[in-house]
Design an enzyme around this catalytic site. Structure first.
Site, PDB file in Angstrom:
ATOM      1  N   THR A 176      43.180  37.438  46.307  1.00 56.31           N
ATOM      2  CA  THR A 176      43.915  37.228  45.068  1.00 56.31           C
ATOM      3  C   THR A 176      44.982  36.199  45.381  1.00 56.31           C
ATOM      4  O   THR A 176      45.331  36.008  46.535  1.00 56.31           O
ATOM      5  CB  THR A 176      44.585  38.563  44.639  1.00 56.31           C
ATOM      6  OG1 THR A 176      43.587  39.477  44.227  1.00 56.31           O
ATOM      7  CG2 THR A 176      45.571  38.375  43.524  1.00 56.31           C
ATOM      8  N   ARG A 204      34.103  44.981  36.135  1.00 58.18           N
ATOM      9  CA  ARG A 204      35.174  45.669  36.866  1.00 58.18           C
ATOM     10  C   ARG A 204      36.505  44.929  36.688  1.00 58.18           C
ATOM     11  O   ARG A 204      36.583  43.722  36.840  1.00 58.18           O
ATOM     12  CB  ARG A 204      34.812  45.761  38.348  1.00 58.18           C
ATOM     13  CG  ARG A 204      35.889  46.430  39.215  1.00 58.18           C
ATOM     14  CD  ARG A 204      36.766  45.391  39.891  1.00 58.18           C
ATOM     15  NE  ARG A 204      37.682  45.988  40.868  1.00 58.18           N
ATOM     16  CZ  ARG A 204      38.617  45.293  41.515  1.00 58.18           C
ATOM     17  NH1 ARG A 204      38.752  44.001  41.305  1.00 58.18           N
ATOM     18  NH2 ARG A 204      39.409  45.898  42.370  1.00 58.18           N
ATOM     19  N   VAL A 205      37.539  45.680  36.362  1.00 54.60           N
ATOM     20  CA  VAL A 205      38.881  45.119  36.221  1.00 54.60           C
ATOM     21  C   VAL A 205      39.765  45.722  37.305  1.00 54.60           C
ATOM     22  O   VAL A 205      39.831  46.942  37.440  1.00 54.60           O
ATOM     23  CB  VAL A 205      39.481  45.428  34.830  1.00 54.60           C
ATOM     24  CG1 VAL A 205      40.886  44.844  34.706  1.00 54.60           C
ATOM     25  CG2 VAL A 205      38.577  44.887  33.731  1.00 54.60           C
ATOM     26  N   GLY A 206      40.411  44.871  38.079  1.00 54.40           N
ATOM     27  CA  GLY A 206      41.308  45.345  39.126  1.00 54.40           C
ATOM     28  C   GLY A 206      42.751  45.339  38.670  1.00 54.40           C
ATOM     29  O   GLY A 206      43.033  45.385  37.472  1.00 54.40           O
ATOM     30  N   ASP A 207      43.670  45.254  39.625  1.00 57.92           N
ATOM     31  CA  ASP A 207      45.091  45.353  39.276  1.00 57.92           C
ATOM     32  C   ASP A 207      45.705  44.020  38.857  1.00 57.92           C
ATOM     33  O   ASP A 207      46.773  44.010  38.244  1.00 57.92           O
ATOM     34  CB  ASP A 207      45.882  45.917  40.458  1.00 57.92           C
ATOM     35  CG  ASP A 207      45.853  44.980  41.663  1.00 57.92           C
ATOM     36  OD1 ASP A 207      44.768  44.442  41.970  1.00 57.92           O
ATOM     37  OD2 ASP A 207      46.915  44.782  42.290  1.00 57.92           O
ATOM     38  N   THR A 227      48.271  42.059  46.350  1.00 58.12           N
ATOM     39  CA  THR A 227      46.922  41.713  46.785  1.00 58.12           C
ATOM     40  C   THR A 227      46.342  42.869  47.595  1.00 58.12           C
ATOM     41  O   THR A 227      47.045  43.479  48.401  1.00 58.12           O
ATOM     42  CB  THR A 227      46.888  40.410  47.619  1.00 58.12           C
ATOM     43  OG1 THR A 227      45.629  40.323  48.300  1.00 58.12           O
ATOM     44  CG2 THR A 227      47.992  40.390  48.654  1.00 58.12           C
ATOM     45  N   GLY A 228      45.064  43.151  47.361  1.00 55.68           N
ATOM     46  CA  GLY A 228      44.396  44.260  48.035  1.00 55.68           C
ATOM     47  C   GLY A 228      43.446  44.920  47.061  1.00 55.68           C
ATOM     48  O   GLY A 228      43.307  44.468  45.922  1.00 55.68           O
ATOM     49  N   GLY A 230      42.296  46.605  44.238  1.00 54.17           N
ATOM     50  CA  GLY A 230      43.113  46.847  43.065  1.00 54.17           C
ATOM     51  C   GLY A 230      43.180  48.274  42.577  1.00 54.17           C
ATOM     52  O   GLY A 230      44.183  48.699  42.007  1.00 54.17           O
TER      53      GLY A 230
END
Lengths: 318, 318
Positions: A176, A204-207, A227-228, A230
């Site tokens: 990210t 898929r939706v991350g953070d 970052t990581g 999510g």
């Protein structure tokens, strides 16, 4: 201009040094420096933290070295679905897009939503249509694809077929980009942009597009971009938790950010990092992985760039 | 069973009393009571708070009186796009879906993602495909449509054409359902489900599927589900802010929830409400609008149902 500050990360999934040539590492560092220069020139000219964050992230989105915009990860279907968000600490207005496929710089669409002041978050084709109508630069999805991501996806699918997926490195799994800034008026801003992770499920939706999870900014408190993986940042409302520890618990920024990365998120056994900036002082960039692409310009005006532990001092920011 | 507790809201966009017949108000109250009975029977049988929240929300999704599932708001394109999220306070695992169009009970898809433990949030057609593959009940989009929503959308579009949109009531603009529960083991859970708001832009995502904004649960602290114009709950990371005020600031639940609804969110000049439950005690249900569909069963086992200020005591929960 001692109040000015700018920081960025380019993901905590940095490869082992041996996996790229020294020329490639040098180019990645140059792109980090270029992104910092873009944001710093905004701040030095008296511009807003929000504009500096956007300018910084756009350079990272345009670089093939980072998992956002050109160079973004591929989904399981060999497509790109891009997410981004941005927040203005002065007004706490925000904008976010997820699962976009044709916006050259997704952070510009998030910014346009912030400026619009109505809908905060748009998903899917509607986000692309909004960006197009707003006059933002649009591209064919193939623009985002790099050979490295194609090779990585092929390797991941091969290992999945072989049942050896756990050997996939952090770098192959996620990444990210993000930035934080403080301007001459003391306003803070933060933004994040991502392609998710290689071989991610479609939809898929991350953070990264989630205000409070991947991005948060509030004047007088902090600006944060994470970052990581999510899912764990969402469950822990990570970016806002840094702020809450400062607001309600009286924590120092470096302690709050460090606790999230080295304790809260690390307790899930995953790699994590963030760039965070307080009301005063320089950015902090904790990470618990082999490396994190990162860089900052602090109160002394010196630009610092790094990919692993070693810091490269690049002299006074232009 | 003094530790058990269950609460729900059906949105803070309750109509003026004069706009529905007494028979209609009675039916809405009956549906709230039915939802509470569904959740309470889970808790009384020794079931998990997470299961009670899901059971409660499914009844509200099935009722035409609430803006979730059957009876959901229509977008500007006369379509339905449904969002939901659920969180387990015991593990802080969560699941969420947004912009779904064919899942009969979106909360069940959020729950399936939580149980899967991999992807936390899915958007758009991918969420529908996931639900179908998981064996969840699927419907044609027309299942969600009620005549009331069709009439409301027509009225909103007419007023927009006439330039009198500001006369649209809170009820026409938004709504959401949510539930919180505490089980015999003291575990907390929260969930939220919504159709967004009438005439919403296609692709718009509000706070309901955002962990930390519309939904949050953490054992020993609180479980929260919000209702109101989602953009402001996202910017204020509202659900987690209630928790953070308790965790780091030592606030009491009722004070933290009340501050969010009557001070933080109200400062934006918008209607807001939430149902919140702490580690002990009964649910609290602050709102700053004309009314909020709500109900709860507290430590005395008595069921309370309300739509405006007046509380209807329904005797011991069965």
């Amino acid at each position: 201009m001692s109040g000015l500050a700018l920081g960025l990360h380019g993901g905590c999934g940095t490869l082992d040094r041996s996996l790229m040539s020294e020329a490639e590492w040098a180019e990645a560092r140059d792109h980090i420096a270029g992104a910092l220069s873009a944001g710093w020139s905004v701040l030095k000219a008296g511009g807003a933290a929000l504009d500096a964050v956007q300018a910084t992230i756009m350079v990272l989105e345009d670089s093939p070295h980072f998992n956002a915009g050109h160079g973004a990860a591929l989904t399981e279907a060999s497509t790109h679905e891009l997410d981004a968000s941005i927040m203005d600490g002065a007004t706490r207005a925000a904008g976010a897009v997820c699962a976009t496929t044709r916006i050259r710089n997704p952070i510009t669409a998030a910014r346009a939503l912030l400026d619009g002041g109505q809908v905060l978050m748009l998903t899917g084709p509607a986000a692309d249509r909004f960006a197009e109508k707003a006059g933002l630069a649009m591209v064919e999805p193939s623009y985002f694809t790099t050979q490295r991501r194609v090779d990585t996806l092929a390797g991941l699918k091969r290992r999945a077929a072989e049942g050896t997926s756990s050997k996939a490195s952090e770098a192959e799994k996620h990444g990210t980009v993000g930035a934080v800034a403080r301007d001459a008026k003391g306003h803070l801003a933060a933004g994040t942009s991502t392609g998710g992770f290689n071989n991610k499920p479609v939809g898929r939706v991350g953070d990264s597009p989630i205000i409070g999870a991947g991005t948060y900014a509030r004047d007088g408190v902090c600006a944060v971009s994470c970052t990581g993986m999510g899912e764990y940042f969402i469950r822990n409302v990570a970016a806002y938790d840094v702020a809450a520890r400062i607001i309600y618990g009286g924590a120092r920024l470096e302690d709050a950010a460090g606790t999230l990365v080295h304790d809260v998120i690390a307790s899930h056994g995953i790699g994590a990092g963030m760039i965070a900036l307080g009301a005063t002082g320089d950015p902090v960039a904790p990470f618990n992985t082999l490396g994190m692409y990162r860089g900052w310009v602090g109160s002394d005006g010196e630009m610092v760039v790094a990919t692993h532990q070693e810091l490269f001092r690049r002299g006074q920011a232009a």
